[in-house]
Design a protein around this motif. Structure first.
Motif, PDB file in Angstrom:
ATOM      1  N   THR A 105       0.899  -1.633  -0.048  1.00 54.50           N
ATOM      2  CA  THR A 105       0.135  -0.072  -0.127  1.00 54.50           C
ATOM      3  C   THR A 105       1.177   1.424  -0.011  1.00 54.50           C
ATOM      4  O   THR A 105       0.390   2.490  -0.812  1.00 54.50           O
ATOM      5  CB  THR A 105      -1.012   0.095   1.157  1.00 54.50           C
ATOM      6  OG1 THR A 105      -1.624  -1.437   1.377  1.00 54.50           O
ATOM      7  CG2 THR A 105      -1.851   1.041   1.222  1.00 54.50           C
ATOM      8  N   ASP A 123       1.695  -4.174  -9.759  1.00 55.33           N
ATOM      9  CA  ASP A 123       1.267  -4.380  -8.642  1.00 55.33           C
ATOM     10  C   ASP A 123       1.073  -5.958  -8.489  1.00 55.33           C
ATOM     11  O   ASP A 123       0.174  -6.165  -9.339  1.00 55.33           O
ATOM     12  CB  ASP A 123      -0.061  -3.517  -8.016  1.00 55.33           C
ATOM     13  CG  ASP A 123      -0.170  -4.475  -6.563  1.00 55.33           C
ATOM     14  OD1 ASP A 123      -0.042  -5.836  -5.938  1.00 55.33           O
ATOM     15  OD2 ASP A 123      -1.493  -3.565  -5.868  1.00 55.33           O
ATOM     16  N   LYS A 125       0.393 -11.531   1.207  1.00 59.39           N
ATOM     17  CA  LYS A 125      -0.443 -12.913   0.467  1.00 59.39           C
ATOM     18  C   LYS A 125       0.283 -13.593   0.719  1.00 59.39           C
ATOM     19  O   LYS A 125       0.276 -14.957   0.703  1.00 59.39           O
ATOM     20  CB  LYS A 125      -0.737 -12.004  -0.907  1.00 59.39           C
ATOM     21  CG  LYS A 125      -1.784 -10.653  -0.950  1.00 59.39           C
ATOM     22  CD  LYS A 125      -2.650 -10.548  -0.232  1.00 59.39           C
ATOM     23  CE  LYS A 125      -2.978  -9.430   0.498  1.00 59.39           C
ATOM     24  NZ  LYS A 125      -4.606  -9.614   0.785  1.00 59.39           N
TER      25      LYS A 125
END
Ligand code: PMP
Ligand code: GLN
Length: 415
Positions: free
Chosen positions: A120, A221, A254
């Protein structure tokens, strides 16, 4: 102890930000309050109704014990003060080795990599460093919520190209038509949240071709880089002509199932990285030292660890997708990420729910399951196009997925 993140409830404005369905414009809502994200809002609804939270994308099982232990050891051994602004050397070296091992990309850890506070911050620092009012930033739509918000903060104009079911690949002519001389950045997210698409090599090559033609920077991303099902992940930077104009962003959240650690990284050409680093310096200066040490260890895990991530998730994908189909949704099989898109159109025919947003809002109380409405990832026009779509996360325990599917099956009788 509950694994649900602690979430604020919506602060009482008449419309929740996601009900306005324009992620970027939401940042400072018309009623003046700072927006909660769609993920916070849905998680708060899930907690309030004791629902199974298939909304916000966080796994409810933590990552490998040896990586967690490395963080604990780093804390007990006293690695608790500021890391260098651009990240610990050991982590930057581990990121370079990871890119070399999996993609044959050669990066200089000194000048071509910085560590960020999650992807982010990497996204925000990159877009704020590279764009200004008058520039255009192109994203696909639906788009991850922070892109719209940060493009709004930068003052640049946000242009979008739709991804449409069933393939969620962009139309190449529409992509070409969206570029012009003001296009400063084309923002890619591959594998793509929320659609679960993994873009074809042809689409990625088209993006590189157009970015080269219009001298735009590609920001990609790739936080779901290790979560693909039967298809390889192709970083944009590996395509001919890609590396010299591509900023790649990823994160430990992740890959290692530690979303709360907030360690990410940004890599690309040294001169762009220097600009991004300047912005990052004044956002957070540096990112958590013990977590950086642990993530450096994680990036050195054997190949089997990385391939097992998607193997474990593949069966969860099938459990949830089957459950959604049985509940009456039309389901689009994702090729990456841990999200599946389900079309509620068949369930809307009964008239009980006006659209997917209405269904998502009622779902936690009605059947005890939470999901994210796809219009929350869109501008108003895209929101119209996607108004019957919901995103469900399958990075949850098998028990929760099975129980979630059982609960969703009761929708039939309610709709
Ligand atoms: N990009 C995408 C596409 C995401 O889904 C997420 C959520 N993990 C992020 C960025 C944010 O990553 P992080 O938690 O590392 O800030
Ligand atoms: N990336 C996660 C998702 O898409 C959410 C992260 C967040 O809450 N900002 O669900």
């Amino acid at each position: 102890m509950s694994t649900e993140p602690v979430q604020p409830e919506h602060d009482g404005g008449t419309l929740a930000p996601w009900q306005r369905t324009a992620a970027g414009a939401n940042l400072l809502g018309a009623d003046g309050h700072l927006g909660l994200t769609i993920f916070e809002e849905i998680t708060a609804l899930a907690v309030k109704n004791n629902a199974i939270n298939l909304g916000q994308g966080f796994p409810d099982e933590g990552g490998p014990e040896e990586i967690a232990q490395a963080a604990k050891d780093a804390i007990s051994q006293g690695h608790n003060q500021y890391a260098p602004g651009k990240g610990l050397p050991a982590l930057r070296e581990a990121i370079a080795s990871h890119q070399e091992r999996f993609y044959s990309l050669a990066l200089d850890p000194e000048t071509e990599i910085i560590v960020s506070t999650g992807a982010t911050e990497g996204i925000a620092a990159t877009l704020l460093a590279l764009t200004e009012p008058g520039d255009e930033v192109l994203t696909f739509e639906p788009f991850y919520d922070s892109y719209g918000a940060v493009i709004g903060l930068s003052g640049a104009t946000h242009k979008t190209v739709p991804l449409q079911a069933p393939s969620f690949e962009p139309d190449h002519a529409a992509l070409e038509a969206a570029f012009n001389d003001r296009t400063r950045v084309v923002m890619v997210n591959n594998p793509h949240n929320p659609t679960g698409t993994v873009f074809s090599r042809e689409t990625l090559a088209k993006i590189v071709e157009l970015a080269t033609k219009y001298d735009a920077v590609i920001v990609t991303d790739e936080v779901y880089e290790h979560l693909t099902y039967g298809v390889p992940h192709t970083p944009v930077a590996t395509l001919p002509g890609g590396a010299e104009r591509t900023i790649t962003i990823s994160s430990a959240g992740k890959t290692f199932s530690f979303t709360g650690w907030k360690v990410g990284w940004v890599s690309g050409p040294a001169e762009l990285i220097a600009q991004i680093r300047t912005v990052k310096t004044f956002m957070s200066y540096s990112s958590g030292t013990p977590f950086q040490i642990a993530v450096a260890k994680g990036l050195g895990m054997p190949d089997e660890f990385f391939s097992s991530i998607a193997d474990r998730l593949a069966s969860k994908k099938d459990v949830l997708s089957d459950g959604l189909r049985e509940a009456g949704f039309e389901v689009y099989n994702p090729r990456g990420t841990y999200f599946v898109i389900a079309d509620a159109a068949p369930l809307l025919r009964g008239g009980r729910f006006s659209d997917g947003i209405d269904l998502a809002r009622q779902l936690p109380e009605l059947v005890g399951v939470a999901a994210i409405p796809v219009p929350a990832f869109c501008h108003p026009e895209g929101a119209e196009r996607t108004n019957s779509l919901l995103r469900f996360a399958f990075c949850k325990t098998d028990d929760k997925l099975t129980e979630g599917a059982r609960r969703l099956a009761t929708l039939h009788d309610l709709a």
